[in-house]
Design a protein around this motif. Structure first.
Motif, short mmCIF file in Angstrom:
data_model
loop_
_atom_site.label_atom_id
_atom_site.label_comp_id
_atom_site.label_asym_id
_atom_site.label_seq_id
_atom_site.Cartn_x
_atom_site.Cartn_y
_atom_site.Cartn_z
N CYS A 56 0.83 -1.22 0.00
CA CYS A 56 0.00 0.00 0.00
C CYS A 56 0.86 1.26 0.00
CB CYS A 56 -0.96 0.00 1.19
SG CYS A 56 -2.34 -1.15 1.01
N LEU A 57 1.97 1.22 0.71
CA LEU A 57 2.90 2.35 0.75
C LEU A 57 3.44 2.63 -0.65
CD1 LEU A 57 4.54 4.29 2.65
CD2 LEU A 57 6.25 2.48 2.75
N ARG A 142 -3.85 -5.21 -8.00
CA ARG A 142 -4.25 -6.62 -8.06
C ARG A 142 -3.65 -7.42 -6.91
NH1 ARG A 142 -1.59 -8.10 -12.11
NH2 ARG A 142 -0.35 -9.76 -11.27
N LEU A 143 -2.36 -7.19 -6.62
CA LEU A 143 -1.69 -7.92 -5.54
C LEU A 143 -2.27 -7.55 -4.18
CD1 LEU A 143 2.00 -7.72 -6.78
CD2 LEU A 143 0.52 -9.75 -6.77
N ILE A 144 -2.59 -6.28 -3.98
CA ILE A 144 -3.15 -5.82 -2.71
C ILE A 144 -4.52 -6.45 -2.48
CG2 ILE A 144 -4.13 -3.78 -1.56
CD1 ILE A 144 -1.68 -2.22 -2.71
N LYS A 145 -5.31 -6.57 -3.54
CA LYS A 145 -6.63 -7.20 -3.41
C LYS A 145 -6.53 -8.67 -3.01
CE LYS A 145 -9.17 -4.17 -6.51
NZ LYS A 145 -9.81 -4.03 -7.82
N PRO A 148 -5.01 -10.92 2.48
CA PRO A 148 -6.13 -11.16 3.40
C PRO A 148 -6.60 -9.88 4.10
CG PRO A 148 -4.33 -12.70 3.82
CD PRO A 148 -3.86 -11.73 2.80
N GLU A 149 -5.68 -8.95 4.37
CA GLU A 149 -6.04 -7.71 5.07
C GLU A 149 -6.97 -6.83 4.23
OE1 GLU A 149 -1.64 -8.39 6.29
OE2 GLU A 149 -2.87 -8.72 4.54
N SER A 150 -6.93 -6.98 2.93
CA SER A 150 -7.75 -6.12 2.08
C SER A 150 -9.21 -6.57 1.99
CB SER A 150 -7.16 -6.05 0.67
OG SER A 150 -7.37 -7.26 -0.01
N ALA A 151 -9.50 -7.74 2.52
CA ALA A 151 -10.87 -8.27 2.43
C ALA A 151 -11.88 -7.33 3.09
CB ALA A 151 -10.94 -9.64 3.07
N GLY A 152 -11.53 -6.72 4.19
CA GLY A 152 -12.45 -5.84 4.90
C GLY A 152 -12.34 -4.39 4.50
N LYS A 153 -11.35 -4.03 3.67
CA LYS A 153 -11.13 -2.64 3.28
C LYS A 153 -11.44 -2.47 1.80
CE LYS A 153 -7.48 -2.14 6.64
NZ LYS A 153 -6.12 -1.82 6.94
N LYS A 154 -11.96 -1.30 1.45
CA LYS A 154 -12.23 -0.99 0.04
C LYS A 154 -11.32 0.14 -0.38
CE LYS A 154 -16.89 -2.61 -0.24
NZ LYS A 154 -18.15 -2.43 -0.87
N LYS A 155 -10.79 0.03 -1.60
CA LYS A 155 -9.92 1.07 -2.15
C LYS A 155 -10.63 1.85 -3.18
CE LYS A 155 -5.51 1.27 -1.15
NZ LYS A 155 -4.55 2.14 -1.36
#
Length: 155
Positions: A56-57, A142-145, A148-155
């Motif tokens: 994400c950084l 694509r990699l961030i999606k 597992p941490e991205s499951a609860g967050k929307k970008k």
């Protein structure tokens, strides 16, 4: 036929060929981007940061770069040059300014015109760089999606 091509059965004298293509797995791509984060942001990387946070950084950095490229490409640089010429010509015609002031102003204007001309001449390179960074940004998205941490967050 080249050695790395595969041929399918011919139909009516035509043959279908496929060419071997290089591909990089998502794990190898993630490894590449994580190494890039460490190289670019060594002071912001710590052992307690997750892969998700590091990716994400880097994605945020790429987003800023893409925004800059979009602004740079959108600038009407050619139109600005004609404005600079018009303004500087009227200044140079005035008698109340000394020759020394006019020469100093002329040197400064020439410096700015050279910079704008360089940007204008290299607009194609800027477009290519924007494309490269956009590809990396999309890969990171694509990699961030997949994290597992991205499951609860929307970008």
């Amino acid at each position: 036929m080249k050695p790395n091509e595969v041929t399918a059965p011919a139909v009516g004298g035509m043959a279908v060929t496929t060419k071997a293509v290089f591909s990089i797995s998502d794990e190898e791509l993630k490894e590449f981007y994580l190494k890039e984060v460490v190289v670019l942001f060594a002071n912001r990387c710590s052992p307690n940061r997750s892969e998700y946070e590091l990716l994400c950084l880097l994605q945020a950095e790429y987003k800023q770069i893409l925004h800059f490229f979009a602004q740079l490409i959108a600038l009407p640089l050619e139109a600005g040059l004609s404005t600079v010429y018009a303004v500087s010509a009227s200044y140079m015609m005035q008698n109340e300014h000394s020759i020394v002031d006019k020469k100093r102003t002329n040197a400064s204007i020439a410096e700015h015109i050279n910079a704008v001309s360089t940007l204008t001449a290299n607009r194609g390179v800027i477009n290519k760089l924007q494309g490269i960074y956009n590809t990396h940004y999309c890969n990171l998205t694509r990699l961030i999606k997949q994290c597992p941490e991205s499951a609860g967050k929307k970008k």
